[in-house]
Design a protein around this motif. Structure first.
Motif, mmCIF file in Angstrom:
data_model
loop_
_atom_site.group_PDB
_atom_site.id
_atom_site.type_symbol
_atom_site.label_atom_id
_atom_site.label_comp_id
_atom_site.label_asym_id
_atom_site.label_seq_id
_atom_site.Cartn_x
_atom_site.Cartn_y
_atom_site.Cartn_z
ATOM 1 N N ALA A 55 0.977 -1.072 0.025
ATOM 2 C CA ALA A 55 0.060 -0.095 -0.068
ATOM 3 C C ALA A 55 0.887 1.190 0.053
ATOM 4 C CB ALA A 55 -0.975 -0.102 1.187
ATOM 5 N N TYR A 56 2.028 1.121 0.785
ATOM 6 C CA TYR A 56 2.707 2.446 0.794
ATOM 7 C C TYR A 56 3.497 2.579 -0.374
ATOM 8 C CZ TYR A 56 6.405 5.694 2.366
ATOM 9 O OH TYR A 56 7.224 6.826 2.252
ATOM 10 N N ALA A 57 3.764 1.534 -0.878
ATOM 11 C CA ALA A 57 4.562 1.593 -2.347
ATOM 12 C C ALA A 57 3.568 2.215 -3.419
ATOM 13 C CB ALA A 57 5.020 0.319 -2.856
ATOM 14 N N LEU A 58 2.326 1.894 -3.300
ATOM 15 C CA LEU A 58 1.256 2.405 -4.275
ATOM 16 C C LEU A 58 1.012 3.883 -4.296
ATOM 17 C CD1 LEU A 58 -1.108 -0.674 -4.317
ATOM 18 C CD2 LEU A 58 0.091 0.233 -6.376
ATOM 19 N N GLY A 59 1.288 4.208 -2.911
ATOM 20 C CA GLY A 59 1.172 5.712 -2.688
ATOM 21 C C GLY A 59 1.954 6.511 -3.424
ATOM 22 N N GLY A 60 3.130 6.136 -4.385
ATOM 23 C CA GLY A 60 3.961 6.927 -5.115
ATOM 24 C C GLY A 60 2.935 7.111 -6.688
ATOM 25 N N GLN A 61 1.991 6.490 -6.887
ATOM 26 C CA GLN A 61 1.439 6.609 -8.232
ATOM 27 C C GLN A 61 0.331 7.429 -7.811
ATOM 28 O OE1 GLN A 61 3.239 5.077 -10.609
ATOM 29 N NE2 GLN A 61 4.521 4.806 -8.848
ATOM 30 N N ARG A 62 -0.156 8.353 -8.584
ATOM 31 C CA ARG A 62 -1.132 9.449 -8.338
ATOM 32 C C ARG A 62 -2.513 8.880 -8.967
ATOM 33 N NH1 ARG A 62 2.194 9.959 -5.119
ATOM 34 N NH2 ARG A 62 3.337 11.603 -4.724
ATOM 35 N N SER A 63 -2.584 8.192 -10.053
ATOM 36 C CA SER A 63 -3.685 7.481 -10.638
ATOM 37 C C SER A 63 -3.888 6.121 -10.727
ATOM 38 C CB SER A 63 -3.825 8.253 -12.036
ATOM 39 O OG SER A 63 -3.862 9.810 -11.985
ATOM 40 N N LEU A 64 -4.286 5.567 -9.614
ATOM 41 C CA LEU A 64 -4.358 3.944 -9.457
ATOM 42 C C LEU A 64 -5.766 3.508 -10.076
ATOM 43 C CD1 LEU A 64 -2.773 3.428 -5.977
ATOM 44 C CD2 LEU A 64 -2.072 2.812 -7.864
ATOM 45 N N PRO A 65 -6.005 2.331 -10.699
ATOM 46 C CA PRO A 65 -7.308 2.064 -11.023
ATOM 47 C C PRO A 65 -8.281 1.786 -9.959
ATOM 48 C CG PRO A 65 -5.503 0.587 -11.947
ATOM 49 C CD PRO A 65 -4.678 1.326 -10.806
ATOM 50 N N LYS A 66 -9.618 1.970 -10.130
ATOM 51 C CA LYS A 66 -10.750 1.836 -9.200
ATOM 52 C C LYS A 66 -10.663 0.600 -8.378
ATOM 53 C CE LYS A 66 -15.583 2.387 -8.642
ATOM 54 N NZ LYS A 66 -16.751 2.228 -9.430
#
Length: 274
Positions: A212-223
């Motif tokens: 989850a923390y790693a995904l925080g660097g991406q600003r437009s994640l899929p729904k």
């Protein structure tokens, strides 16, 4: 006092000088000479004093470079520690550090990796050596290698794949270091994002939190990934919830449905969820 006969005095003098932000060249030379002493405390204090200097003169860097070839692993380790504070290194020293990544002593490998930490543009040879260290048997070496890679914001996919695997490392701090490096990437490939999405459903507490923390660097994640993060807010634990909240909070725009799901949790009976 740096030349005093008693090692305790030399050690204390070096520690005191280490509190100064900028030291004259003559004192720096004396500190470098202390790295040759085989008294651990003296070497460590001198290395720390040198490391705290924001920019070491070329002459001092050259002196340190010559000591990287010393036969003593303790001297080489002390030099590597001294160089940790320098964000810009001459090519000769950088190449010497890359060689030390393959040293037989684990603490030497870890220290060499730490020296490369913070460098935003490492040569391919350095990246390849660091990736090999990601599989090192010593967790401290793996962790140092991961942080060294953290200075790069556009790592190739084959390195990212190895970092994702480290999110499930037996040592939680290695997993956190991998998450830190992944979060710093400007744009993660779709394949990597899918791997991270799968880890959100892992049964252990570590992988979902790190993913989850790693995904925080991406600003437009899929729904669908956003929905998984919302579930972690509700059903996760004290470790995963903050990471899920961070990832959701970094999104440039959340869909209305996701916002409504988050809003409904404001009435949750558990204060930690609220």
């Amino acid at each position: 006092l740096l030349k005093d006969e008693a090692w305790e005095v030399r050690c204390s003098a070096a520690e005191t000088l280490g509190c100064q932000a900028t030291l004259p060249a003559e004192i720096l030379k004396s500190l470098v000479s202390l790295l040759k002493f085989h008294t651990g405390n003296v070497q460590s204090s001198a290395a720390k004093a040198l490391r705290r200097q924001p920019t070491l003169p070329v002459e001092i860097l050259e002196s340190l470079a010559s000591l990287l070839k010393d036969r003593s692993v303790y001297v080489r380790f002390s030099v590597a520690e001294a160089l940790r504070g320098q964000l810009t290194l001459p090519s000769e020293i950088l190449n010497s550090q890359i060689v030390l990544l393959n040293d037989t002593a684990w603490d030497m490998r870890a220290s060499a990796a730490e020296t490369l930490r913070g460098h935003s543009s490492l040569p391919t040879e350095a990246l390849e050596s660091l990736v090999l260290l990601l599989r090192d048997e010593v967790s401290g070496v793996r962790r140092s290698a991961v942080y060294a890679l953290g200075g790069q914001t556009s790592l190739p996919e084959w390195i990212l794949e190895t970092l994702v695997l480290l999110l499930k490392d037996e040592e939680w701090n290695t997993g956190y270091a991998a998450a830190y490096t992944l979060e710093r990437q400007l744009a993660l490939p779709e394949k990597i994002i899918e791997f991270l999405a799968l880890l959100l459903q892992d049964k252990d507490w570590g992988p979902p939190s790190f993913a989850a923390y790693a995904l925080g660097g991406q600003r437009s994640l899929p729904k669908r990934i956003l929905e998984s993060l919302v579930l972690l807010l509700k059903d996760g634990n004290t470790s995963t919830r903050p990471s899920a909240a961070y990832a959701l909070g970094t999104q440039s725009a959340l869909p209305e449905e996701i916002l409504e799901s988050i809003a409904s949790l404001l009435k949750h009976e558990d204060k930690n969820v609220r």
